[in-house]
Design an enzyme around this catalytic site. Structure first.
Site, PDB file in Angstrom:
ATOM      1  N   GLY A  58       0.446  -0.426  -0.148  1.00 39.11           N
ATOM      2  CA  GLY A  58       0.195  -0.136  -0.125  1.00 39.11           C
ATOM      3  C   GLY A  58       1.431   1.250  -0.178  1.00 39.11           C
ATOM      4  N   GLN A  84      -0.421   9.112   1.264  1.00 45.28           N
ATOM      5  CA  GLN A  84      -0.331  10.583   0.850  1.00 45.28           C
ATOM      6  C   GLN A  84       1.355  10.909   1.821  1.00 45.28           C
ATOM      7  OE1 GLN A  84      -2.547  13.953   2.689  1.00 45.28           O
ATOM      8  NE2 GLN A  84      -1.289  15.362   1.787  1.00 45.28           N
ATOM      9  N   TYR A  85       1.400   9.717   3.089  1.00 48.25           N
ATOM     10  CA  TYR A  85       2.368   9.951   4.204  1.00 48.25           C
ATOM     11  C   TYR A  85       3.075   8.564   4.497  1.00 48.25           C
ATOM     12  CZ  TYR A  85      -0.714  13.652   5.374  1.00 48.25           C
ATOM     13  OH  TYR A  85      -1.406  14.881   5.881  1.00 48.25           O
ATOM     14  N   GLY A  86       3.219   7.982   3.431  1.00 44.55           N
ATOM     15  CA  GLY A  86       4.238   6.918   3.808  1.00 44.55           C
ATOM     16  C   GLY A  86       3.693   5.441   2.543  1.00 44.55           C
ATOM     17  N   ASP A 145     -10.761  11.008   9.954  1.00 42.99           N
ATOM     18  CA  ASP A 145     -10.765  10.115   8.457  1.00 42.99           C
ATOM     19  C   ASP A 145     -11.232   9.159   8.972  1.00 42.99           C
ATOM     20  OD1 ASP A 145      -9.474  10.746   6.302  1.00 42.99           O
ATOM     21  OD2 ASP A 145      -7.663   9.835   6.436  1.00 42.99           O
TER      22      ASP A 145
END
Length: 946
Positions: A659, A662-664, A777
């Protein structure tokens, strides 16, 4: 030489250096918090390291490890030291008798081999040593052994000095010392053992050269246990002189790590005297040495009884934390296995020191961060409640003022009737009281004749009696008519005002709102109708009485008897005007009410101003707590717990990429820390802000109690060498599940499974909200499914305690509630987001709602959502499902349902459909026909979604 031992020491020093840096930053951080985290003289946070915690950490990070060698004989110690160094640095002592005294030896790193004598206070002793005569490879025996004449009074300094040896050896290159305990005829003492283990951590090794333990050996082991709090020891059986190993093999099944002692030939415990007693060291385990008297007890049993080996009653130092890392002593039977097993033992000792120190440090971080959260909640509550209290006080005082004013203005007739009733009620009692009044003090004789002056005095006295009676009765009844206002307003309003004034400590007494409130109440039911009063009402009444006395027809001095007094009192009462008295009372009350009301309003305004400044300071403090203190400390907490996980479990072996966000990037991993399988989320924070956000995410997620509907975060590791050491990567380790809800719906997950996942999501969100957290979220890709297609919430990157939220706009655009764009929101944003997610669950596809597809960009979507745009209803939706999602995404947060109600409705919808399907299946079976699956919601697909 143990090949891996220098490597273990190197890793320890590297980790200790990292821990030392975190420790120093923690102390600075705590100091900043304690000097700045307060307002109005009230300390909000007091961040401290307990003395025990600081000692535990300091002992690990400030000093290099020391290997301390003890033994029964000088030969046993020399054999172990030579084995550690891989060469004969100590001379062979096998031919020496038991009376040889070996001085303490300390090996340190040096460029060249040197030998010197050093006193206990670190002063070098100037003396000629045999090693100074030329190059040497083995320390000369003469320099190592204490001769008898050295211990005499003339050479006592040389007798107590220890031998300091420098060597350029890999074992010593990381600051490590190797200490050889001295040989003392009367046995080791507490001071001597303390000198040997002055460095912490210490790796202790004890050599047996004989199967027999003497009193002195037991005393030595007792002293070692007392000083080190029974720190684990690597016991080793040293082969006899002239041999390299022991011929006896250990029994099958011996664990090389825990080292339960094998069965060995019985050894004798020889007492040196019938009167000998065990060393009295104050420790229960050492006291048990008196029980070691059986002549056939072997070494293993003796060590177990002394409290060293597993199976003993246990002697462990008190733990500062629950998950304290403990290591057990080992017994190495075969000397040729000593080095590899000692290396593993040293690894565990060093690992335990680091893990315990990191855990203690992390506990202090966690303790302080939890205080931050509680303080943030307190500050948020104060900022919410204080304006409401002020508004409540203002409204209630207004109601009180108007109610009392109505009594004074709108109820004049009632006051008039009240006065009239009072005059009638007191008429007889006033007459009788006046008739019985003794007038002798006024000069009236027995004939009751009086002059004009005396008559005037008597009349004034009767006037005073009438007024006193009227005062008590009218005031009492007036109080009773408005007393209910005391019960309705005084208690709650006064307590609220006292609470507000208590938080504003600089309020002067003369402008306190509580004083103004009392004056308002006094204006209503503490009216004083007395002669001594200076009120306009009393002046008017006195003037009326004066006119009445002057208008009486006194042609001649009357006879002042009881009848005369009754008549005067009756004339006074009958001449009173109830209307004028009522008007006077009402005017008095109105005047006092207006004055008190104005004073109260002025006091309340000043109180509001003071609280406005105080709330501004609270908000400033709360902002600093959220933006500065908490992120800084969270980063330190991430570093300390990551170091602990690294030392315990090592770096995870990342597999294929599963996967990307946006952040990793998320990688698979077969197992880590006994968890399998796991997923590794690799994040490289580009700046301090992202570091802080990640650290707070980790802290909040890590400290959530384990819940079956939340994906568990198992640990973290920081790869400081990532990107050449310039941009460290944070590896978050979490449970790995089968797939996310987005993929599952895309693959055709059946309707009843989707509904169950929706219930699971609500269950998980309810749990987060119960912990004071808001997810912020909620979306399809943040819901993972296990093998049974049960849902779990993941990716708590935006999850925060409600009081710690700064109002930042975060989330996925189509799932974001309208109030998110204002910065003022609460946990109801998760309800809104679930409503959007539930639309996808019911729709059975992952296509964007048509209403949202019409928006050209994100900004247009947000503007449309704020104006009320929502996903459209699809034919597949039942009325219950459509109504539920509509109620969840309603624009006003207060109108959205609680998740408890949502879960109940979802369960009812799922149960109803299952009952209907069960009935249809039964009907189909009885008729021998199949019911068309197109009738079932679970398999319905609109044509344009196929």
């Amino acid at each position: 030489m143990a090949i891996n031992l220098p490597n273990e020491l190197h890793k320890f020093c590297s980790h200790a250096s990292r821990l030392r840096q975190t420790f120093e930053e923690t102390k600075k951080c705590f100091e900043d918090i304690n000097t700045s985290a307060n307002f109005d003289g009230t300390q909000i946070i007091h961040a401290i390291l307990l003395q025990e915690e600081e000692t535990e950490i300091t002992n690990t990070v400030e000093r290099p490890p020391t290997i301390v060698v003890f033994g029964q004989t000088p030969y046993a110690k020399s054999r172990i030291v030579n084995e550690l160094f891989g060469k004969k640095v100590l001379p062979p002592l096998e031919n020496e008798d038991s009376g040889v005294r070996l001085r303490m030896v300390r090996f340190k790193l040096g460029d060249m081999p040197t030998v010197s004598l050093t006193l206990p206070d670190d002063y070098d002793l100037v003396d000629t040593l045999e090693a100074d005569n030329g190059p040497w490879h083995t320390i000369p025996k003469r320099d190592l052994v204490i001769s008898d004449h050295h211990s005499g009074s003339g050479d006592s300094a040389r007798g107590i000095a220890h031998l300091e040896v420098t060597q350029n050896h890999p074992l010593l290159r990381f600051g490590t010392h190797v200490v050889v305990a001295p040989t003392v005829p009367e046995g080791l003492t507490e001071d001597i053992v303390q000198q040997c283990v002055d460095h912490i951590p210490s790796i202790l090794v004890y050599g047996f050269s004989s199967d027999q333990l003497h009193d002195r050996d037991v005393q030595d082991l007792g002293e070692i246990g007392k000083v080190t709090s029974f720190q684990p020891i690597c016991f080793v059986r040293v082969p006899p002189p002239g041999s390299s190993t022991i011929d006896t093999d250990p029994p099958d099944g011996t664990d090389t790590l825990t080292m339960t002692h094998p069965k060995s030939p019985p050894s004798q415990y020889h007492s040196r005297g019938a009167e000998s007693e065990p060393a009295a060291n104050g420790d229960a385990a050492a006291a048990r040495t008196s029980d070691i008297s059986h002549p056939s007890t072997d070494l293993h049993q003796l060590l177990r009884r002394l409290g060293y080996l597993p199976g003993s009653e246990g002697k462990y130092r008190p733990a500062l934390v629950q998950d304290y890392f403990t290591v057990e002593s080992i017994f190495v039977e075969r000397f040729n296995e000593f080095l590899p097993k000692f290396c593993k033992f040293a690894h565990q000792i060093l690992q335990g020191c680091l893990v315990n120190a990191a855990t203690v440090l992390n506990n202090s971080h966690t303790r302080c961060l939890k205080m931050f959260i509680l303080s943030a909640f307190d500050m948020a509550r104060e900022m919410l409640i204080t304006p409401k209290k002020l508004e409540f006080v203002k409204e209630k005082e207004e109601e009180l003022y108007k109610s009392l004013l109505a009594v004074a203005v709108s109820k004049i007739n009632e006051i008039k009737d009240l006065i009239s009733e009072t005059i009638v009620d007191i008429s007889d009692s006033v007459k009788e009281e006046c008739a019985a009044f003794d007038l002798s003090p006024y000069g009236i004789g027995e004939d009751n004749k009086a002059s004009s002056k005396e008559v005037k005095q008597c009349t004034e006295r009767i006037q005073e009696v009438v007024l006193m009676q009227l005062n008590g009765s009218v005031a009492g009844k007036l109080v009773s008519s408005v007393n209910i206002l005391r019960d309705s307003y005084t208690g709650t309003l006064t307590r609220c005002l006292e609470s507000l004034e208590g938080k504003s400590t600089d309020t002067p007494e003369e402008i306190k709102t509580t004083v103004a409130l009392k004056q308002i109440l006094n204006a209503a039911y503490e009216v004083e109708i007395t002669v001594r009063s200076s009120s306009s009402f009393i002046k008017s009444l006195l003037e009326k009485m004066k006119q009445l006395v002057q208008s009486m027809p006194w042609k001649s001095p009357p006879v002042v008897d009881s009848e005369w007094k009754r008549k005067v009192a009756a004339e006074m009462l009958s001449s009173l005007s109830e209307a004028r008295l009522a008007k006077s009372i009402a005017g008095q009350i109105k005047e006092r009410l207006n004055k008190s009301h104005e004073q109260f309003a002025a006091s309340l305004k000043q109180l509001e101003l003071r609280h406005t400044g105080r709330l501004d300071r609270i908000e400033e403090q709360r902002l600093k707590l959220r933006k500065v203190h908490a992120p800084r400390l969270a980063k330190l907490a991430l570093e300390s717990t990551s170091l602990r996980d690294t030392v315990l479990y090592g770096m995870p072996q990342m597999g294929r990429e599963i996967g990307r966000g946006q952040y990793g990037v998320v990688y698979s991993c077969d197992s880590w820390a006994n968890f399998a399988p796991v997923a590794i989320k690799s994040v490289v924070p580009p700046d301090d802000k992202h570091w802080n956000d990640l650290a707070l995410e980790f802290f909040y997620t890590k400290n959530i109690p384990e819940h079956k509907r939340i994906v568990a975060l198992r640990g973290s590791v920081i790869d400081y060498m990532y990107g050449g050491g310039m941009s460290p990567a944070v590896l978050l380790v979490m449970d790995r599940l089968q797939k996310d809800l987005y993929t599952a719906i895309k693959q055709g997950l059946e309707w009843h499974h989707r509904m169950q996942v929706a219930i699971d999501v609500v269950d998980g969100l309810r749990f987060l909200h119960s912990q004071g957290l808001v997810h912020r979220d909620v979306k399809l890709k943040n819901v993972l499914l296990d093998k049974e297609n049960r849902g779990k919430i993941t990716d708590l990157g935006f999850c925060k305690p409600e009081a710690m939220m700064s109002g930042s706009i975060v989330g996925t655009p189509i799932h974001m509630a309208p109030e998110l764009f204002t910065g003022q929101y609460d946990n109801s944003v998760d309800v809104y987001a679930f409503g959007i997610l539930f639309w996808y669950v019911c729709a059975g596809h992952v296509h964007l709602p048509s209403a949202f597809e019409q928006c050209a960009n994100k900004d247009q979507l947000w503007q449309s959502v704020k104006k009320g745009l929502r996903p459209e209803r699809l034919p597949v939706f039942s009325d219950a499902c459509w109504q539920l999602m509509q109620s969840c995404w309603v624009g006003e947060p207060l109108r959205r349902p609680y998740f408890g109600d949502v879960e109940t409705q979802l369960s009812q919808i799922l149960a109803k459909v299952r009952r209907r399907r069960s009935g249809e299946n039964s009907s189909s079976s009885s008729n021998g026909k199949e019911v068309s699956h197109s009738r079932h919601i679970s398999n319905y697909r609109p044509n344009h979604f196929k």
